[in-house]
Design an enzyme around this catalytic site. Structure first.
Site, mmCIF file in Angstrom:
data_model
loop_
_atom_site.group_PDB
_atom_site.id
_atom_site.type_symbol
_atom_site.label_atom_id
_atom_site.label_comp_id
_atom_site.label_asym_id
_atom_site.label_seq_id
_atom_site.Cartn_x
_atom_site.Cartn_y
_atom_site.Cartn_z
ATOM 1 C CG HIS A 404 -2.397 1.488 1.225
ATOM 2 N ND1 HIS A 404 -3.534 0.708 1.151
ATOM 3 C CD2 HIS A 404 -1.441 2.046 1.510
ATOM 4 C CE1 HIS A 404 -3.472 1.627 1.561
ATOM 5 N NE2 HIS A 404 -2.344 3.114 1.797
ATOM 6 C CD GLU A 405 1.422 3.839 4.156
ATOM 7 O OE1 GLU A 405 1.855 4.741 3.077
ATOM 8 O OE2 GLU A 405 0.394 3.204 4.071
ATOM 9 C CG HIS A 408 0.226 6.395 -0.546
ATOM 10 N ND1 HIS A 408 -1.222 7.139 -1.381
ATOM 11 C CD2 HIS A 408 -0.105 5.410 0.400
ATOM 12 C CE1 HIS A 408 -1.880 6.027 -0.216
ATOM 13 N NE2 HIS A 408 -1.282 5.781 0.255
ATOM 14 C CG HIS A 411 0.176 8.522 -7.378
ATOM 15 N ND1 HIS A 411 -1.013 8.521 -6.721
ATOM 16 C CD2 HIS A 411 -0.159 9.058 -8.813
ATOM 17 C CE1 HIS A 411 -1.045 9.447 -7.258
ATOM 18 N NE2 HIS A 411 -0.868 10.407 -7.693
#
Ligand SMILES: [Zn+2]
Length: 621
Positions: A404-405, A408, A411
């Site tokens: 998940h991190e 980020h 992105h």
């Protein structure tokens, strides 16, 4: 990113300080902050440079309409100051998070915060002045000066807010009132975290447990059903005793929001909350519509959970225990390797960036004494690679959090490669999608590579619970938020009793209480009093929209390959160059006002349940 809140961050499970030495690993496990500043002295110099720049910025006041060149110079000055301040802030805050008990880093953080509000206040004249210059002249300036290109979207957003921007005197009063309107959430936090006398109970094992918020999160999931009931009864019983006070606090928060929305002349609370990101109201409406139509899917999950837990009268306290236990160990190395393999479907460009990012020492991996709990990615220092804070615990959840991190982080990297600083701040509306796509791809990969049905059931059960918690539960929260704001807008009295009634109605509807699916005891309907989200400006529906968009992209990429992938990556590369709804639509054809993304999520959930039932039926055959 201010609003980058993982669900796990909101209800942090306290991690015990680990005294054991750091495990052997191939990956760097401590971040190196010298990429930001070689020393505290350099950090100090940069902070002073920002302070010194503030009068320069103020010197442009009254001149923005004079020429394109002056407008550009003023915007550039503000942009340079906030870019430098971003780097200063990231350093101070990462340093402080290593050990929250250390006074010096905390003091540095406070200094950043004070310079930050100084910068904010001394540039508060800019928006009203841009609005006063007017759209015609601003558009002419944009056409005339190529140097204004990085600022065009920001300028147009400012102009769009013209009907809700007040005279400088009123703006000053509203800004000052902020100190008051922020109070409800502060009161909630102090009361819930410090003053509320949480109960202590003894479990059937003889263990005495203290049920504060962290204790409740942990012990509501224990295997023994009587213990779970005892945890629920004690925790909600205690909160129930404070229902009137908590109701008054939440009412103040709602009143504060309605005050802002009315003062700024928004049509209603939804208009106010959606206007920041310029989101169409249909995004919210379609989400709620599909969610309600899909409640049978959620009810199917509760029936399946009932079957897997081996009970025949599922109740609210049966929602949290794991469906399947797993003692698999997911070291940080395994987490990284599996994430790299799991997101291989995102192509070579993404994969190469990921492989080089995992090599650099920008991640603080393991828990340590005093370290901030939870996990986050920090990408606000535009001129360095992003940083990540984890509390890796070697379980599947830790690996999923890693994916998940790092979603980020990637992105952020893709945005920086394709957008100037001024357009690099992407919206939460898109941010969570970029992170959840990685989680879903990791789930699919883990499932395909599981060694037996038990392991498959573990992944499927975890995936299912994430869809309940992030999609259905957050949409229910959003419905509750809208309902209580509408009560205040129409002048109805909102007491603790009334809040419990409104919340209880929703809780029962979502869980199929009246249809005999899952029983909700009245004593548990005071749950609203425990949810910190209700103090976060009405944005929880974005968790539900984000996971839906993620389910949509994951499905599209799997089904259509390269063309779908290219569209998705274009969304990531677009950063904050436009309003988030426009970016999704223009770059990838995803229209969040339509039902497609929410239907994709429901399909995913149904398919997971099909797979679970297949395994269970084979086992019982
Ligand atoms: Zn996130």
């Amino acid at each position: 990113m201010k609003r980058l809140l993982l669900l796990s961050l909101l209800f942090p499970i306290l991690t015990l300080a680990q005294e054991s030495e750091t495990p052997e690993t191939k990956a760097p496990t401590v971040w190196d902050l010298t990429d930001l500043f070689p020393s505290v002295e350099d950090w100090e110099t940069a902070l002073n440079e920002v302070s010194d720049g503030i009068p320069v910025l103020e010197s442009y006041q009254g001149k923005l309409g004079e020429s394109a060149a002056l407008l550009e110079a003023a915007l550039k000055e503000r942009s340079d100051l906030s870019r430098k301040l971003g780097r200063v802030r990231v350093y101070a805050s990462l340093k402080a998070d290593e050990d929250l008990g250390e006074p010096e880093p905390r003091a540095r953080k406070q200094r950043v915060s004070s310079v930050s509000s100084e910068l904010w206040q001394s540039s508060s004249w800019m928006s009203p002045e841009i609005i006063a210059v007017g759209p015609e002249k601003i558009e002419a300036f944009i056409a005339e000066a190529p140097g204004l290109a990085p600022f065009d979207h920001g300028l147009r957003s400012t102009l769009r807010h013209a009907p809700h921007t007040l005279t400088p005197e009123v703006e000053r009063v509203l800004a000052a009132a902020g100190k008051l309107t922020r109070q409800p959430s502060q009161i909630y936090s102090v009361f819930a975290n410090a003053d509320l006398p949480w109960p202590t109970i003894t479990l059937s094992t003889g263990e005495e447990v203290y049920l504060n918020q962290a204790g409740y999160s942990k012990y509501r999931a224990v295997d023994n059903r009587d213990d779970r009931k005892a945890v629920f009864d004690a925790f909600w019983g205690k909160l129930g005793a404070y229902q009137s006070t908590m109701g008054q606090v939440l009412l103040s928060e709602v009143e504060a929001n309605v005050f802002q929305s009315e003062m700024r002349d928004y049509d209603n609370i939804l208009d106010w909350t959606l206007s920041g990101d310029n989101l169409p109201e249909e995004v919210y409406r379609s989400l709620v519509k599909v969610t309600n139509e899909s409640l049978p899917t959620l009810h199917r999950y509760f029936k399946l959970r009932e079957r897997m837990l081996g009970i025949d009268d599922i109740r609210y306290y049966d929602v949290y225990p794991d469906l399947v236990e797993s003692d698999e160990v997911f070291t940080i190395d395994r987490s990284i390797e599996t994430t790299v393999l799991g997101v291989a479907g995102l192509g070579e460009e993404y994969g190469d960036l990921l492989k080089s990012y995992v090599q650099i020492d920008h991640t603080h991996v393991f828990p340590q004494k005093g370290k901030r709990s939870g996990a986050y990615m920090s990408g606000s220092a535009y001129d360095t690679d992003p940083y990540m804070l984890l509390n890796h615990n070697d379980d599947y959840n830790s690996m999923s959090t890693y994916a998940h991190e790092v979603g980020h982080a990637l992105h952020t990297i893709l945005t920086k490669e394709h957008q100037p600083y001024e357009k690099s701040g992407y919206s939460t509306f898109i941010a969570e999608t970029a992170a959840i796509v990685n989680e879903l791809m990791l789930q699919d990969y883990a499932l395909e590579n599981a060694k037996d049905d038990q392991e498959r059931l573990f992944y499927l059960g975890t995936a299912l619970e994430q869809l309940r918690g992030t999609f259905f539960r957050q949409t229910m929260f959003a419905e509750f938020e809208l309902a209580i704001h509408e009560e205040v807008e129409k002048g109805a009295p909102l007491t603790g009793d009334r809040l419990t009634q409104l919340y209880g109605d929703l809780l029962k509807r979502y869980h199929g209480h009246d249809e005999g699916v899952l029983t909700i005891d009245d004593a548990y309907c005071v749950e609203w009093a425990y949810i910190p989200h209700f103090y976060y400006d009405f944005y929880v529906f974005q968790y539900a929209t984000s996971i839906s968009a993620a389910a949509y992209y994951t499905e599209e990429i799997k089904k259509n390959g390269e063309p779908a992938l290219e569209k998705y990556l274009n969304v990531l590369k677009a950063g904050g160059s436009d309003d988030p709804h426009e970016i999704l639509l223009e770059e990838s054809g995803l229209d969040m006002t339509q039902e497609a993304p929410y239907r994709a999520l429901i399909r995913r959930m149904e398919s997971i349940m099909d797979q679970i039932e297949l395994i269970l039926d084979q086992e019982s055959a």
